[in-house]
Enzyme design. Structure first.
Site, short mmCIF file in Angstrom:
data_model
loop_
_atom_site.label_atom_id
_atom_site.label_comp_id
_atom_site.label_asym_id
_atom_site.label_seq_id
_atom_site.Cartn_x
_atom_site.Cartn_y
_atom_site.Cartn_z
N HIS A 57 1.11 -1.33 -0.02
CA HIS A 57 0.18 -0.16 0.36
C HIS A 57 0.63 1.24 0.05
O HIS A 57 1.95 1.40 0.95
CB HIS A 57 -1.02 -0.37 0.80
N ASP B 82 6.18 2.87 6.86
CA ASP B 82 4.99 1.74 6.89
C ASP B 82 3.34 2.48 5.48
O ASP B 82 3.46 3.52 5.70
CB ASP B 82 4.33 1.93 7.62
N GLU C 267 -5.18 2.09 2.65
CA GLU C 267 -4.69 0.26 3.55
C GLU C 267 -5.26 1.29 4.79
O GLU C 267 -5.74 0.42 5.81
CB GLU C 267 -3.79 0.25 3.82
N GLU C 268 -4.49 2.34 5.14
CA GLU C 268 -4.93 2.78 6.98
C GLU C 268 -6.53 3.22 7.15
O GLU C 268 -6.16 3.36 8.28
CB GLU C 268 -3.96 4.03 6.36
N ASP D 102 4.07 -5.26 3.81
CA ASP D 102 3.82 -4.71 5.01
C ASP D 102 4.91 -4.38 5.60
O ASP D 102 5.76 -5.58 6.10
CB ASP D 102 2.56 -5.04 5.45
N HIS E 38 3.92 3.80 12.99
CA HIS E 38 2.76 5.21 13.24
C HIS E 38 3.19 6.75 13.73
O HIS E 38 2.45 7.05 14.53
CB HIS E 38 1.30 4.78 13.67
#
Length: 345
Positions: free
Chosen positions: A64, A174, A206-207, A229, A312
């Site tokens: 992603h 990410d 995706e998130e 991922d 994150h």
């Protein structure tokens, strides 16, 4: 281009979920350089296809391209921006952060909070939620309203930095590191004739719910899919159920993963002496593999992950060695099918 440079370029691009245009343009250009057939869909997914001249079947590699971020919700009377999260952001990490507000042009801002000297005990012990955070861009309300429309996206203002050894950090590792891995993989495979069509898919959103992967999997409908991922790397405060940086890619096992495809992948890694770790997930992996598996009539799916520290946050940290081993692993697996064999599960 070397792998570190690829990752750095991708991490510097800004593309909050639903606003991935910068990534789409970049990837279309890169796939053109690799002489792939390219198409996109109405969601914004980018797909490159390496067509086979000698066989049939489809293998899909997927990562992603979106990142977590913020969106401007309102502007107060003094020009401060109030925001909402896009994707999973812990509000505790934001105070004192520098951000980029993508308005009429890019504006650097800071996320401030009341200094502890001015707080009473109840305020000091309280976790600040998004409703109590604001971005200061140094503008009056009039200037902010004119230059920063409501709905403007905000990303972390973070440099790409290499640490000692093979580790580096940045925002958006990410999943931009995985995107770089796929570009490197297809670059190394460009002169290899395969007995099936190879689809390189870069998915959006995706998130916020794995939406792009669901759509692209339905349209491609591959015989085998591999999602790339990140997973959690070991840190002093969380050594259990995590994975060491620099030891190799992490191969997932569980009901989200097709047993035969996974076993074949592991056998290839063992034969080629490529290091790896095993992660066991009893249900939803929280990745695009979850959406891919149940698309159309069901797709044999597996998940390969890069160990990532501080997920994150503005300083997501991983090992370039793990990225390199993942490239090796994917290339070895793609070559493991006899050209007359087709794609078997």
């Amino acid at each position: 281009m070397n792998l570190v440079k690829r990752i750095e370029e991708l991490c510097k691009l800004c593309g909050v979920s639903g606003f991935e245009h910068n990534l789409s343009v970049y990837l279309e250009n890169k796939l053109k350089e690799l002489n792939l057939k390219i198409y996109s869909d109405s969601m914004g997914n980018i797909i490159g296809v390496k067509k086979s001249k000698i066989g049939s079947g489809k293998v899909m590699l997927e990562a992603h391209i979106d990142e977590i971020g913020l969106m401007v919700k309102s502007i107060d009377k003094n020009g401060f921006l109030l925001v909402v999260p896009v994707g999973g952001i812990d509000s505790r990490i934001l105070c004192g952060s520098s951000v980029i507000v993508h308005g009429q042009k890019d504006y650097v801002g800071v996320i401030g909070a009341k200094p502890p000297h001015l707080m009473d005990k109840e305020e000091y012990d309280e976790i600040l939620g998004f409703e109590n955070l604001y971005i200061d861009v140094g503008m009056t309300r009039e200037d902010a309203v004119a230059n920063i429309p409501l709905g403007t996206t905000v990303t972390f203002h973070s440099d790409f930095v290499q640490l000692k050894g093979s580790q580096c950090f940045s925002k958006a590792m990410d999943d931009r590191a995985a995107v770089a891995v796929l570009l490197e993989c297809i670059d190394k495979m460009k002169d290899t004739e395969l007995g099936y069509d190879l689809y390189i898919c870069f998915s959006v959103q995706e998130e916020v719910g794995m939406r792009g992967a669901n759509i692209v999997s339905y349209s491609v409908n591959p015989d085998i899919a591999i999602a790339i991922d990140v997973t959690h790397a070991s840190t002093p405060d969380e050594p259990k159920g995590t994975f060491k940086c620099g030891v190799g890619p992490v191969i997932c096992k569980g009901p989200n993963i097709h047993k035969s495809v996974c076993e074949r992948f592991i056998k290839v890694l063992q034969r080629e002496q490529i290091p790896f770790e095993i992660e066991v997930e009893g249900g939803n992996t929280g990745t695009d593999a979850w959406a891919i598996q149940t698309a159309k009539a069901g797709i044999p799916t597996m998940l390969v992950s890069l160990p990532l520290k501080y997920m994150h946050t503005p300083v997501e940290t991983l090992s370039i060695t793990d990225c390199e081993h993942t490239v090796e692993a994917l290339c070895a697996f793609l070559k493991s099918f006899d050209r007359t064999e087709g794609v078997l599960c």
